[in-house]
Design a protein around this motif. Structure first.
Motif, PDB file in Angstrom:
ATOM      1  N   ARG A 115       0.808  -1.221  -0.079  1.00 42.42           N
ATOM      2  CA  ARG A 115      -0.051  -0.136  -0.191  1.00 42.42           C
ATOM      3  C   ARG A 115       0.898   1.334  -0.060  1.00 42.42           C
ATOM      4  O   ARG A 115       0.537   2.314  -0.634  1.00 42.42           O
ATOM      5  CB  ARG A 115      -1.062   0.062   1.180  1.00 42.42           C
ATOM      6  N   VAL A 116       1.948   1.206   0.779  1.00 40.30           N
ATOM      7  CA  VAL A 116       2.937   2.484   0.932  1.00 40.30           C
ATOM      8  C   VAL A 116       3.448   2.820  -0.409  1.00 40.30           C
ATOM      9  O   VAL A 116       3.759   3.758  -1.090  1.00 40.30           O
ATOM     10  CB  VAL A 116       3.946   2.272   1.814  1.00 40.30           C
ATOM     11  N   ALA A 117       3.841   1.372  -1.124  1.00 44.12           N
ATOM     12  CA  ALA A 117       4.345   1.384  -2.449  1.00 44.12           C
ATOM     13  C   ALA A 117       3.647   2.331  -3.934  1.00 44.12           C
ATOM     14  O   ALA A 117       4.193   2.841  -4.484  1.00 44.12           O
ATOM     15  CB  ALA A 117       4.985   0.410  -2.979  1.00 44.12           C
ATOM     16  N   LEU A 118       2.121   2.219  -3.389  1.00 47.28           N
ATOM     17  CA  LEU A 118       1.112   2.694  -4.369  1.00 47.28           C
ATOM     18  C   LEU A 118       0.882   4.212  -3.855  1.00 47.28           C
ATOM     19  O   LEU A 118      -0.021   4.588  -4.684  1.00 47.28           O
ATOM     20  CB  LEU A 118       0.003   1.726  -4.602  1.00 47.28           C
ATOM     21  N   ARG A 119       1.496   4.620  -2.807  1.00 47.05           N
ATOM     22  CA  ARG A 119       0.904   5.932  -2.345  1.00 47.05           C
ATOM     23  C   ARG A 119       1.122   7.186  -3.363  1.00 47.05           C
ATOM     24  O   ARG A 119       2.351   7.163  -3.787  1.00 47.05           O
ATOM     25  CB  ARG A 119       1.488   6.015  -0.765  1.00 47.05           C
ATOM     26  N   GLY A 120       0.261   7.966  -3.461  1.00 48.16           N
ATOM     27  CA  GLY A 120       0.361   9.248  -4.676  1.00 48.16           C
ATOM     28  C   GLY A 120       0.185   8.731  -5.729  1.00 48.16           C
ATOM     29  O   GLY A 120       0.246   9.455  -6.658  1.00 48.16           O
ATOM     30  N   THR A 121      -0.388   7.521  -6.057  1.00 41.83           N
ATOM     31  CA  THR A 121      -0.755   7.337  -7.610  1.00 41.83           C
ATOM     32  C   THR A 121      -2.220   6.886  -7.616  1.00 41.83           C
ATOM     33  O   THR A 121      -2.935   6.794  -6.332  1.00 41.83           O
ATOM     34  CB  THR A 121      -0.022   5.950  -8.011  1.00 41.83           C
ATOM     35  N   SER A 122      -2.884   6.948  -8.752  1.00 44.59           N
ATOM     36  CA  SER A 122      -4.415   6.553  -8.942  1.00 44.59           C
ATOM     37  C   SER A 122      -4.816   5.281  -8.450  1.00 44.59           C
ATOM     38  O   SER A 122      -5.890   4.809  -8.205  1.00 44.59           O
ATOM     39  CB  SER A 122      -4.678   7.002 -10.282  1.00 44.59           C
ATOM     40  N   ALA A 123      -3.857   4.366  -8.241  1.00 44.10           N
ATOM     41  CA  ALA A 123      -3.859   3.005  -8.062  1.00 44.10           C
ATOM     42  C   ALA A 123      -4.176   2.719  -6.483  1.00 44.10           C
ATOM     43  O   ALA A 123      -4.574   1.754  -6.114  1.00 44.10           O
ATOM     44  CB  ALA A 123      -2.920   1.919  -8.439  1.00 44.10           C
ATOM     45  N   ALA A 124      -3.581   3.983  -5.592  1.00 48.14           N
ATOM     46  CA  ALA A 124      -3.813   3.496  -4.224  1.00 48.14           C
ATOM     47  C   ALA A 124      -5.280   3.443  -3.706  1.00 48.14           C
ATOM     48  O   ALA A 124      -5.485   2.780  -2.970  1.00 48.14           O
ATOM     49  CB  ALA A 124      -3.342   4.977  -3.524  1.00 48.14           C
ATOM     50  N   GLU A 125      -6.072   4.202  -4.098  1.00 51.26           N
ATOM     51  CA  GLU A 125      -7.479   4.236  -3.926  1.00 51.26           C
ATOM     52  C   GLU A 125      -8.164   2.849  -3.946  1.00 51.26           C
ATOM     53  O   GLU A 125      -8.941   2.276  -3.154  1.00 51.26           O
ATOM     54  CB  GLU A 125      -8.447   5.317  -4.299  1.00 51.26           C
TER      55      GLU A 125
END
Length: 259
Positions: A115-125
């Motif tokens: 989850r942290v690796a995807l933070r800041g991208t549109s895939a996080a939500e």
């Protein structure tokens, strides 16, 4: 597990300590035998001292020979730092997995790291939604038996596929930020298509979890009163009856007082 270089130096150190120890012991026994052996000849106790001294000298010599042979060999090359770090992580993971709660802890750590690796991208939500739905389904999985078992297998496959898709969405998005202006339109189009696939896939997964919850609710709902509630009602009535009988018995045994 230690690498080859570490094992080499450990063995070298053990041989050096052993050779020194046997050398000291051989010197002590040899000196004692020289002092205690009478000039007139050897008796039985003196022969034991001499035999001990000779054995210690032989063992010390063998240890020094082994030490020199090992020291003459070139030491194995040191591990690459990345490989050493990977081995350390593998040993740590293996140690944690042996604990009773180890697999659950490792799964949570991997989930948070992803989850942290995807933070800041549109895939996080979408990833967070998928996480919540997957945890909910995992809690119901033991009750999804019989006809519902194939749905659990399909959900596990879809979960892996959607997580891989989320990572691809994040990778394309990061590349889009670095791409020059003339290369952005095709990347933006691909990113938009992947994002739409991810959103629709997560929504379908959530609908599956809702359907699984409905199955569990219907499977656990009896037509009449729950057996546990019926048993508690019977036990309550029994206790009330016993209490009433004791009260009546106490009233009968109480003597009447004279006016």
């Amino acid at each position: 597990m230690a690498d080859e270089r570490t094992r080499y130096f450990r063995r070298l150190s053990r041989l050096r300590r052993s050779a020194r120890r046997w050398s000291v012991l051989a010197g002590g026994l040899g000196g004692a035998a020289a002092v205690l052996t009478p000039y007139a000849g050897l008796g039985l106790p003196d022969a034991a001292w001499a035999a001990g001294a000779g054995s210690a000298v032989a063992l010390a010599a063998w240890r020094w020979i082994d030490l020199r042979a090992l020291a003459a060999r070139p030491a194995p090359p040191p591990l690459d730092p990345a490989e050493a770090a990977a081995r350390s992580r593998a040993r740590l993971v293996a140690a944690v997995e042996r604990l009773p709660v180890g697999p659950g802890v490792l799964a949570e750590v991997r989930r948070v790291r992803s989850r942290v690796a995807l933070r800041g991208t549109s895939a996080a939500e979408p990833w967070a939604r998928l996480d919540r739905a997957a945890l909910t389904l995992a809690g119901m999985a033991p009750r999804l038996t019989g006809l519902a078992e194939p749905a659990v297998v399909e959900a596990a496959t879809a979960d892996r596929s959607l997580r891989d898709l989320a990572n691809r969405v994040a990778s394309v998005e990061r590349a889009l930020r670095l791409a020059p202006a003339d290369a952005r339109p095709p990347l933006a189009e691909a990113h938009q298509a992947l994002t739409a696939q991810l959103d629709s896939g997560v929504a379908a997964y959530e609908r599956l979890v809702v359907a699984a919850a409905g199955y569990v609710a219907e499977d656990a709902r009896p037509d009449a009163e729950h057996p546990a509630a019926a048993q508690l009602t019977e036990a309550t009535d029994l206790l009330h009856g016993v209490a009433a009988a004791l009260a009546e018995l106490r009233a009968v045994n109480t003597p009447l007082r004279a006016p």
